[in-house]
Write a protein that holds these residues in place. Sequence first.
Motif, PDB file in Angstrom:
ATOM      1  N   ALA A 245      12.003   5.659   5.754  1.00 26.55           N
ATOM      2  CA  ALA A 245      10.936   5.219   4.844  1.00 26.55           C
ATOM      3  C   ALA A 245       9.741   6.165   4.911  1.00 26.55           C
ATOM      4  N   ALA A 246       9.444   6.684   6.097  1.00 23.60           N
ATOM      5  CA  ALA A 246       8.338   7.642   6.235  1.00 23.60           C
ATOM      6  C   ALA A 246       8.688   8.971   5.576  1.00 23.60           C
ATOM      7  N   LEU A 247       9.943   9.410   5.710  1.00 26.30           N
ATOM      8  CA  LEU A 247      10.370  10.644   5.046  1.00 26.30           C
ATOM      9  C   LEU A 247      10.338  10.480   3.528  1.00 26.30           C
ATOM     10  N   ARG A 248      10.702   9.297   3.030  1.00 25.27           N
ATOM     11  CA  ARG A 248      10.644   9.044   1.587  1.00 25.27           C
ATOM     12  C   ARG A 248       9.204   9.144   1.085  1.00 25.27           C
ATOM     13  N   ALA A 249       8.256   8.594   1.852  1.00 25.76           N
ATOM     14  CA  ALA A 249       6.847   8.704   1.478  1.00 25.76           C
ATOM     15  C   ALA A 249       6.399  10.162   1.483  1.00 25.76           C
TER      16      ALA A 249
ATOM     17  N   ALA B 176       8.292  12.752   0.935  1.00 25.02           N
ATOM     18  CA  ALA B 176       8.899  13.409  -0.218  1.00 25.02           C
ATOM     19  C   ALA B 176       8.084  13.163  -1.486  1.00 25.02           C
ATOM     20  N   GLY B 177       7.497  11.972  -1.616  1.00 17.03           N
ATOM     21  CA  GLY B 177       6.635  11.705  -2.763  1.00 17.03           C
ATOM     22  C   GLY B 177       5.338  12.477  -2.690  1.00 17.03           C
ATOM     23  N   ASN B 178       4.828  12.655  -1.480  1.00 17.59           N
ATOM     24  CA  ASN B 178       3.568  13.361  -1.285  1.00 17.59           C
ATOM     25  C   ASN B 178       3.728  14.872  -1.427  1.00 17.59           C
ATOM     26  N   ASN B 179       4.899  15.389  -1.028  1.00 15.46           N
ATOM     27  CA  ASN B 179       5.168  16.832  -1.114  1.00 15.46           C
ATOM     28  C   ASN B 179       6.525  17.041  -1.794  1.00 15.46           C
ATOM     29  N   PRO B 180       6.604  16.795  -3.102  1.00 18.17           N
ATOM     30  CA  PRO B 180       7.904  16.819  -3.791  1.00 18.17           C
ATOM     31  C   PRO B 180       8.544  18.193  -3.876  1.00 18.17           C
TER      32      PRO B 180
ATOM     33  N   GLU C 261       0.811  -1.225   0.000  1.00 17.94           N
ATOM     34  CA  GLU C 261       0.000   0.000   0.000  1.00 17.94           C
ATOM     35  C   GLU C 261       0.842   1.272   0.000  1.00 17.94           C
ATOM     36  N   PRO C 262       1.837   1.418   0.886  1.00 10.51           N
ATOM     37  CA  PRO C 262       2.648   2.640   0.850  1.00 10.51           C
ATOM     38  C   PRO C 262       3.412   2.800  -0.457  1.00 10.51           C
ATOM     39  N   GLU C 263       3.894   1.704  -1.023  1.00  9.38           N
ATOM     40  CA  GLU C 263       4.642   1.784  -2.274  1.00  9.38           C
ATOM     41  C   GLU C 263       3.726   2.174  -3.428  1.00  9.38           C
ATOM     42  N   ARG C 264       2.513   1.626  -3.457  1.00 12.83           N
ATOM     43  CA  ARG C 264       1.552   2.023  -4.492  1.00 12.83           C
ATOM     44  C   ARG C 264       1.231   3.509  -4.390  1.00 12.83           C
ATOM     45  N   ALA C 265       0.997   3.977  -3.165  1.00 12.26           N
ATOM     46  CA  ALA C 265       0.697   5.394  -2.958  1.00 12.26           C
ATOM     47  C   ALA C 265       1.871   6.262  -3.421  1.00 12.26           C
ATOM     48  N   HIS C 266       3.084   5.800  -3.153  1.00 11.95           N
ATOM     49  CA  HIS C 266       4.271   6.555  -3.559  1.00 11.95           C
ATOM     50  C   HIS C 266       4.370   6.627  -5.080  1.00 11.95           C
ATOM     51  N   LEU C 267       4.109   5.519  -5.763  1.00 12.01           N
ATOM     52  CA  LEU C 267       4.144   5.517  -7.227  1.00 12.01           C
ATOM     53  C   LEU C 267       3.102   6.473  -7.792  1.00 12.01           C
ATOM     54  N   ILE C 268       1.920   6.467  -7.223  1.00 13.57           N
ATOM     55  CA  ILE C 268       0.861   7.383  -7.671  1.00 13.57           C
ATOM     56  C   ILE C 268       1.278   8.832  -7.443  1.00 13.57           C
ATOM     57  N   ASN C 269       1.885   9.116  -6.294  1.00 12.86           N
ATOM     58  CA  ASN C 269       2.348  10.477  -6.017  1.00 12.86           C
ATOM     59  C   ASN C 269       3.412  10.921  -7.015  1.00 12.86           C
ATOM     60  N   LEU C 270       4.323  10.022  -7.350  1.00 17.64           N
ATOM     61  CA  LEU C 270       5.343  10.349  -8.341  1.00 17.64           C
ATOM     62  C   LEU C 270       4.715  10.642  -9.702  1.00 17.64           C
ATOM     63  N   ALA C 271       3.705   9.858 -10.064  1.00 16.10           N
ATOM     64  CA  ALA C 271       3.021  10.080 -11.341  1.00 16.10           C
ATOM     65  C   ALA C 271       2.256  11.407 -11.333  1.00 16.10           C
ATOM     66  N   GLN C 272       1.612  11.729 -10.236  1.00 19.20           N
ATOM     67  CA  GLN C 272       0.880  12.988 -10.141  1.00 19.20           C
ATOM     68  C   GLN C 272       1.827  14.175 -10.246  1.00 19.20           C
ATOM     69  N   ALA C 273       2.984  14.064  -9.620  1.00 21.75           N
ATOM     70  CA  ALA C 273       3.968  15.141  -9.705  1.00 21.75           C
ATOM     71  C   ALA C 273       4.461  15.308 -11.133  1.00 21.75           C
TER      72      ALA C 273
END
Length: 295
Positions: A184-188, A190-194, A80-92
């Motif tokens: 790992a939380a900071l990496r998430a 960073a994807g959410n607020n690039p 779940e966190p990795e999927r959310a991160h991929l989606i955030n990267l795509a949105q950015a």
Amino acid sequence: MDNRNEIRAFLTSRRGKITPEQAGLQAYGDRRRVSGLRREEVALLAGVSVDYYTRLERGDLKGVSDTVLDAVAGALHLDEPERAHLINLAQAANSAKRVRRRRPPKDGVRPTIQRILDAMTGTPAYVRNGRRDILAANRLDYALYSELYLDPVRPVNVARFVFLSPQARAFFIDWQTAANDLVAALRAEAGNNPYDRKLSNLVGELSTRSEEFATRWAAQNVRFHRSGTKAIHHPIVGDLNLTFEAMVLPADPGLSLIVYGAEPGSGSQDGLKLLASWTADEEESKAATAIDQLP
């Protein structure tokens, strides 16, 4: 942070973690020059062409559909966190201008939130942002995290304490897990607020000053930090095994309320009670001193 580089590093790292056997593919006993899956194998599992997946892994997620993102996530066995991160990267990648205009996370709390914290006298609680800055806390949390507050810099930052303070390894009984979870939380985040410049500066500082941080950051692991346990060694009350819950504050985007607790009847609960009593005694002593100094 460079979006294309982030996408490339993330997808490559996830591909390297999945073996053909885990993906349900025949390895045929051949000697593989890459760890994990090959690009063509991910493409096969995701139902896209090799050229298309290669384009994605090179950092180009512009125009990619949700269906393809879901297929790639499934092929790479993303959680779940990795999927959310991929989606955030795509949105950015697809909405850079809109993302840049996003309101940055708050650096303070409303008075009503502080009053709620102050009313929680029997359990440690604090409010943090995604960068792990502690923006407000109650009296018991100040006592619990007294080692963090030795740093005069405000706001106190948990990541700086974990990786730069010599007290951190004694304070966190399982320092390795605490460090892994934090990065790992900071990496998430960073994807959410690039485009959070303060977060980028924090990552840059820690990467430069701590090899332990830099190694973990390069691993591209992401996770949510919503609940769990903390094992800490407090300098006054000894070892504490605490549970925690992180609750987002809907009226304050980017901020979360963190509340700690202990199992009823446990030694950790007794330790919290002792810490609360010690804190109350300290406050009474300060008040008495102040009164004595009155003219």
